[in-house]
Scaffold this active site. Structure first.
Site, PDB file in Angstrom:
ATOM      1  N   GLU A 276       0.855  -1.191   0.000  1.00  0.00           N
ATOM      2  CA  GLU A 276       0.000   0.000   0.000  1.00  0.00           C
ATOM      3  C   GLU A 276       0.886   1.235   0.000  1.00  0.00           C
ATOM      4  O   GLU A 276       1.700   1.430   0.911  1.00  0.00           O
ATOM      5  CB  GLU A 276      -0.941   0.037   1.198  1.00  0.00           C
TER       6      GLU A 276
ATOM      7  N   ASP B 241      -1.897  12.409  -3.542  1.00  0.00           N
ATOM      8  CA  ASP B 241      -1.978  13.854  -3.734  1.00  0.00           C
ATOM      9  C   ASP B 241      -2.193  14.157  -5.214  1.00  0.00           C
ATOM     10  O   ASP B 241      -1.417  13.709  -6.056  1.00  0.00           O
ATOM     11  CB  ASP B 241      -0.676  14.506  -3.260  1.00  0.00           C
TER      12      ASP B 241
ATOM     13  N   LYS C 192      -2.343  21.863  -9.673  1.00  0.00           N
ATOM     14  CA  LYS C 192      -1.827  22.884 -10.584  1.00  0.00           C
ATOM     15  C   LYS C 192      -1.016  22.239 -11.701  1.00  0.00           C
ATOM     16  O   LYS C 192      -0.225  21.326 -11.473  1.00  0.00           O
ATOM     17  CB  LYS C 192      -0.977  23.889  -9.822  1.00  0.00           C
TER      18      LYS C 192
ATOM     19  N   THR D 125     -12.239   6.384   4.880  1.00  0.00           N
ATOM     20  CA  THR D 125     -11.468   7.200   5.810  1.00  0.00           C
ATOM     21  C   THR D 125     -12.230   8.480   6.135  1.00  0.00           C
ATOM     22  O   THR D 125     -13.206   8.834   5.480  1.00  0.00           O
ATOM     23  CB  THR D 125     -10.108   7.589   5.205  1.00  0.00           C
ATOM     24  N   LYS D 126     -11.741   9.218   7.140  1.00  0.00           N
ATOM     25  CA  LYS D 126     -12.398  10.468   7.527  1.00  0.00           C
ATOM     26  C   LYS D 126     -12.323  11.491   6.397  1.00  0.00           C
ATOM     27  O   LYS D 126     -13.229  12.301   6.221  1.00  0.00           O
ATOM     28  CB  LYS D 126     -11.774  11.039   8.794  1.00  0.00           C
TER      29      LYS D 126
END
Length: 250
Positions: free
Chosen positions: A75, A150, A154, A228-229
């Site tokens: 992972e 991520d 941009k 997930t949160k």
């Protein structure tokens, strides 16, 4: 978005040895410092020598590290370990290696391992690109999981994106026949990018992902990951999550 965005710089006094490569190049993650709480540090001191290692320029002997031979899953960007801990607990027959840089996030994972008494989860601290290039052998992984990397939205930062053509090719080379690459993102532009580049990799074939049952026919491991949160926040603002699963082409 999930925790793979939050990654740290080397703490003072944490000097890598033995060829360790925590911070080797321009990477796909942001740098961020973070101190451990006393309970986190105590758990780290107890377990890290057993369950954790820094990324290094040496082959990974997973069988020796886990003390058994089992399907190996990687992972990338495990954050605080929400998915890694839940999926390791659900699949005790699998050896799972989580790759992360953010030390407080890793410490939360270490605490989770200790609380749950997990024996099939290990952690590599450092750059996942180094893990894939230098530590993992060709055709050795049953699965690779990349959850909410991520997106570097941009345009001038797109070169920092983890999931680019070279990464797809490398993962395809490291997967066993019949293995799977499972990717999830809640960023629409990145989802289009991932789909285009992943589908363009001739060594990979996309498999249908059943959103309702959260299954992929023929997958050797579960693709039913926990929410997930960060994903829950995305759901509350109607930001769609897109998931992809590829397998090495026949």
């Amino acid at each position: 978005m999930t925790e793979p965005r939050a990654l740290d710089e080397r703490p003072v006094g944490d000097v890598p040895t033995g060829g360790s490569r925590l911070y080797p190049r321009v990477t796909s993650f942001r740098s961020r410092r973070g101190a451990l709480t006393e309970p986190q540090q105590a758990s780290w001191d107890r377990l890290w020598p057993t369950v954790g290692r820094d990324v290094a320029d040496e082959p990974l002997d997973a069988d020796a590290w886990f003390g058994r031979s089992a399907p190996l899953v990687l992972e990338i960007g495990s954050g605080t370990g929400t998915a890694a801990l839940a999926m390791a607990a659900a699949e005790p027959h699998v050896n799972l290696v989580a790759v992360e840089v953010y030390r407080p996030g890793i410490a939360q994972t270490v605490q989770g391992i200790e609380r749950a008494g997990l024996t099939n989860l290990r952690i590599l601290r450092g750059d996942a690109a180094d893990v894939l290039e230098n530590m993992v052998a060709p055709r050795s992984l049953t699965a690779v999981r990349v959850f909410f990397p991520d997106p570097w939205p941009k345009a001038r930062h797109h070169k920092r994106r983890l999931l680019k053509a070279s990464t797809f090719a490398l993962i395809a080379d490291r997967l066993l026949p019949g293995g799977v690459l499972h990717v999830a993102t809640d960023h629409a532009d990145y989802a289009e990018w991932i789909a285009e580049i992943g589908d363009a990799e001739s060594a990979l074939t996309r498999l249908p992902f059943d959103v309702d049952t959260r299954t992929v026919e023929g997958s050797p491991v579960s693709v039913d990951r926990p929410v997930t949160k960060f994903e829950d926040k995305a759901n509350r603002v109607d930001r769609a999550v897109t998931e992809f699963v590829w397998t090495p082409s026949a």
